[in-house]
Motif scaffolding. Sequence first.
Motif, PDB file in Angstrom:
ATOM      1  N   ARG A 167       0.842  -1.189   0.000  1.00 11.30           N
ATOM      2  CA  ARG A 167       0.000   0.000   0.000  1.00 11.30           C
ATOM      3  C   ARG A 167       0.877   1.238   0.000  1.00 11.30           C
ATOM      4  NH1 ARG A 167      -4.654   2.209   0.172  1.00 11.30           N
ATOM      5  NH2 ARG A 167      -4.983   4.149   1.314  1.00 11.30           N
ATOM      6  N   PRO A 168       0.560   2.215  -0.897  1.00 12.25           N
ATOM      7  CA  PRO A 168      -0.319   2.085  -2.053  1.00 12.25           C
ATOM      8  C   PRO A 168       0.389   1.365  -3.191  1.00 12.25           C
ATOM      9  CG  PRO A 168       0.653   4.280  -2.013  1.00 12.25           C
ATOM     10  CD  PRO A 168       1.162   3.560  -0.787  1.00 12.25           C
ATOM     11  N   PRO A 169      -0.350   0.921  -4.216  1.00 13.49           N
ATOM     12  CA  PRO A 169      -1.769   1.148  -4.481  1.00 13.49           C
ATOM     13  C   PRO A 169      -2.692   0.081  -3.916  1.00 13.49           C
ATOM     14  CG  PRO A 169      -0.771   0.135  -6.381  1.00 13.49           C
ATOM     15  CD  PRO A 169       0.321   0.298  -5.381  1.00 13.49           C
ATOM     16  N   SER A 228      -6.405  -1.515  -0.321  1.00 11.88           N
ATOM     17  CA  SER A 228      -7.427  -0.485  -0.243  1.00 11.88           C
ATOM     18  C   SER A 228      -8.788  -1.171  -0.283  1.00 11.88           C
ATOM     19  CB  SER A 228      -7.303   0.497  -1.412  1.00 11.88           C
ATOM     20  OG  SER A 228      -8.387   1.402  -1.414  1.00 11.88           O
ATOM     21  N   GLU A 260     -12.989   1.187   3.756  1.00 16.34           N
ATOM     22  CA  GLU A 260     -11.751   1.946   3.553  1.00 16.34           C
ATOM     23  C   GLU A 260     -11.402   2.764   4.790  1.00 16.34           C
ATOM     24  OE1 GLU A 260      -8.345   3.212   1.588  1.00 16.34           O
ATOM     25  OE2 GLU A 260      -9.784   1.703   0.903  1.00 16.34           O
ATOM     26  N   PRO A 285      -3.064  11.206   3.525  1.00 17.53           N
ATOM     27  CA  PRO A 285      -2.916  10.724   2.143  1.00 17.53           C
ATOM     28  C   PRO A 285      -3.974   9.671   1.790  1.00 17.53           C
ATOM     29  CG  PRO A 285      -0.786  10.812   3.235  1.00 17.53           C
ATOM     30  CD  PRO A 285      -1.821  11.019   4.298  1.00 17.53           C
ATOM     31  N   ASP A 286      -4.352   8.866   2.793  1.00 20.62           N
ATOM     32  CA  ASP A 286      -5.372   7.856   2.543  1.00 20.62           C
ATOM     33  C   ASP A 286      -6.715   8.509   2.230  1.00 20.62           C
ATOM     34  OD1 ASP A 286      -3.579   5.782   3.130  1.00 20.62           O
ATOM     35  OD2 ASP A 286      -4.015   5.923   5.275  1.00 20.62           O
ATOM     36  N   ARG A 317      -6.741   9.738  -1.296  1.00 20.37           N
ATOM     37  CA  ARG A 317      -6.970   8.645  -2.249  1.00 20.37           C
ATOM     38  C   ARG A 317      -8.416   8.182  -2.207  1.00 20.37           C
ATOM     39  NH1 ARG A 317      -1.467   7.400  -1.112  1.00 20.37           N
ATOM     40  NH2 ARG A 317      -2.037   6.414   0.856  1.00 20.37           N
ATOM     41  N   LYS A 354     -10.478  10.592  -4.221  1.00 19.03           N
ATOM     42  CA  LYS A 354     -10.229  10.417  -5.651  1.00 19.03           C
ATOM     43  C   LYS A 354     -10.910   9.163  -6.182  1.00 19.03           C
ATOM     44  CE  LYS A 354      -6.484   9.688  -8.971  1.00 19.03           C
ATOM     45  NZ  LYS A 354      -5.001   9.549  -9.142  1.00 19.03           N
ATOM     46  N   ASN A 355     -10.734   8.041  -5.490  1.00 19.47           N
ATOM     47  CA  ASN A 355     -11.312   6.782  -5.970  1.00 19.47           C
ATOM     48  C   ASN A 355     -12.833   6.775  -5.883  1.00 19.47           C
ATOM     49  OD1 ASN A 355      -8.853   5.544  -6.647  1.00 19.47           O
ATOM     50  ND2 ASN A 355      -8.514   4.888  -4.530  1.00 19.47           N
ATOM     51  N   LEU A 402       3.632   9.220  -5.036  1.00 22.21           N
ATOM     52  CA  LEU A 402       2.642   9.677  -6.013  1.00 22.21           C
ATOM     53  C   LEU A 402       2.652   8.688  -7.178  1.00 22.21           C
ATOM     54  CD1 LEU A 402       0.625  11.769  -7.049  1.00 22.21           C
ATOM     55  CD2 LEU A 402       2.544  13.028  -8.020  1.00 22.21           C
ATOM     56  N   SER A 403       2.396   7.439  -6.887  1.00 22.40           N
ATOM     57  CA  SER A 403       2.378   6.376  -7.888  1.00 22.40           C
ATOM     58  C   SER A 403       3.552   6.503  -8.841  1.00 22.40           C
ATOM     59  CB  SER A 403       1.074   6.378  -8.681  1.00 22.40           C
ATOM     60  OG  SER A 403       1.010   5.243  -9.518  1.00 22.40           O
TER      61      SER A 403
END
Length: 327
Positions: free
Chosen positions: A51-53, A56, A96, A104-105, A108, A111-112, A284-285
């Motif tokens: 994690r990440p990605p 989740s 989640e 940061p979680d 995300r 966003k998701n 950041l991925s």
Amino acid sequence: MTTTTETATTTTAARPILVTGLPRSGTSWVGKMLQAGGELVYVNEPLNPSRPPGRSPGVLNASVTHAFQYICEDNEEPWLRAFGDTVRLRYRTVAELRANRALPDLARLAKNLSAFTAGRARGRRALLDDPYAVLSAAWFARRLGAVAIVLVRDPVTWAGSWRKLGWTTYFHELLEQPLLMRDLLGGHADELRALVGSQDELAKNAALWRVTYDAVDAMRRENGGSLHVVRYEDLAGDPETAFGGLYATCGLTWDASARRAVREATQAGNAPTRAMSWSLKGGLSKTAYQPMDSRAALVTYKERLTEDEIARVRELTADVRARFYDA
């Protein structure tokens, strides 16, 4: 094949899409090029054990226990339920929040949740970009009705990419999955055990490529046309032609906008930036796709492996490679 303005059948056009293959076989690149047509919601590596990605539960409400998690009818109950939500773009907000509540979680999550909600409202399909699903690709096709795209990259260029990043293989992740060994990798058990703890990274990585694509070959023979094996080199060498065909396979609209997006993202002159270099640990991925000169990427192995190493990888993988490449 569809024309440049029409879509494939309604049945195909309603199915989720899985893009898989070993890490560094181009799954992020292909996923982003398919998403460029505007008909998909991109779901990044739900089976990634890090994690990440991964990890989740909003995206995938099931516990991933191993890299390259193997899913089949004998252990599918939690996965069928969880991936049923994922491919229907149903985000599990409460799950989640129970697991991940740092700032940061939460970003995300927002966003998701937004992507899933908007995608469902607009009738978009889920696209799962997940190299960790490669050994379960047949299950995704059979049980979720996914259009399963399995990418294969020549073992020499693939090994060169792993060398650049310093990645290694941990075979206990495979050996500790009894159903996987029973169904796909049992014939390689002694080979894999012998390499556990080895410092010979090139031999270990070549073995991972060999056993993985031996399994992919077995899955495609057993499951007929439900697995679509696509060579990275075909996509990189002639992106517009190859992606046009892949759009048709997936039931996506290959129009001027999609063609332009693929052309601009793969043309000569594009170069990845240092700030977005690959890493197993995301920020950041850092593992995300970047625009690139796709043809130039076909020869980068020459800067990463010696001539002797190139010859060794070819020798170690020759029997399986011959099933995917003519020469």
